[in-house]
Design a protein around this motif. Structure first.
Motif, PDB file in Angstrom:
ATOM      1  N   VAL A   1       0.787  -0.886  -0.288  1.00 15.17           N
ATOM      2  CA  VAL A   1      -0.309  -0.179   0.316  1.00 15.17           C
ATOM      3  C   VAL A   1       1.053   1.311   0.255  1.00 15.17           C
TER       4      VAL A   1
ATOM      5  N   LYS B   1       2.295   5.264  -0.807  1.00 12.03           N
ATOM      6  CA  LYS B   1       2.220   6.560  -0.262  1.00 12.03           C
ATOM      7  C   LYS B   1       1.042   7.194  -0.994  1.00 12.03           C
TER       8      LYS B   1
ATOM      9  N   ARG C   1      -3.288   3.270   5.197  1.00 14.18           N
ATOM     10  CA  ARG C   1      -2.315   2.181   5.051  1.00 14.18           C
ATOM     11  C   ARG C   1      -2.715   1.019   5.572  1.00 14.18           C
TER      12      ARG C   1
ATOM     13  N   ARG D   1      -4.166  -2.769   4.477  1.00 17.94           N
ATOM     14  CA  ARG D   1      -3.333  -3.601   4.524  1.00 17.94           C
ATOM     15  C   ARG D   1      -4.216  -4.828   6.072  1.00 17.94           C
TER      16      ARG D   1
END
Length: 99
Positions: free
Chosen positions: A49, A51, A59, A63
Motif C-alpha cells: 500500500v 503513500k 494505509r 493492509r
C-alpha cells in the motif's frame, strides 16, 4: 488459518515479474516459486500500500482489511507453492468489506 507473509524486498520483486491481474480496488501479482527458493510449501502473501493511497492510518487500515480477506478466503483459492502480492488502489479504502 495463519498465512505466511512475504517480508523481504527480493520476494516482492520476484512476484512483480509474475502474472498480473487487475481489479478496481487492487492489482494481484502471482508467481510460482521454484522448489530451491523456499522450504515453505504453502502459499505466501504480500501486501503493498503506497503513500499515494493515503496517510499512515489509511494505509494500515487497507493492509489490515487485505490480511483479513486473505485469511478468510486463502484456503479456498490459493495454490500451494505460489507467492501472491496485493497492491492496493485508492478505492480499496471505500469498498465495503462484505464484497
Amino acid at each position: 488459518m495463519t498465512i505466511e507473509v512475504l517480508k523481504r524486498r527480493a520476494a516482492f520483486l520476484l512476484a512483480a515479474k509474475g502474472s498480473r491481474y487487475n481489479s478496481r480496488h487492487f492489482q494481484l501479482q502471482v508467481r510460482q516459486r521454484k522448489e530451491s527458493e523456499c522450504s515453505y510449501r504453502g502459499s505466501r502473501f504480500g501486501f503493498t500500500v503506497t503513500k499515494k493511497v493515503g496517510g499512515a492510518v489509511v494505509r494500515n487500515r487497507i493492509r489490515r482489511r487485505f490480511k483479513e480477506a486473505v485469511r478468510l478466503r486463502a484456503s479456498e483459492s490459493a495454490l500451494p507453492g505460489y507467492d501472491y502480492v496485493l497492491v492496493a488502489r485508492r478505492s480499496a479504502e471505500r469498498v465495503p468489506f462484505s464484497v
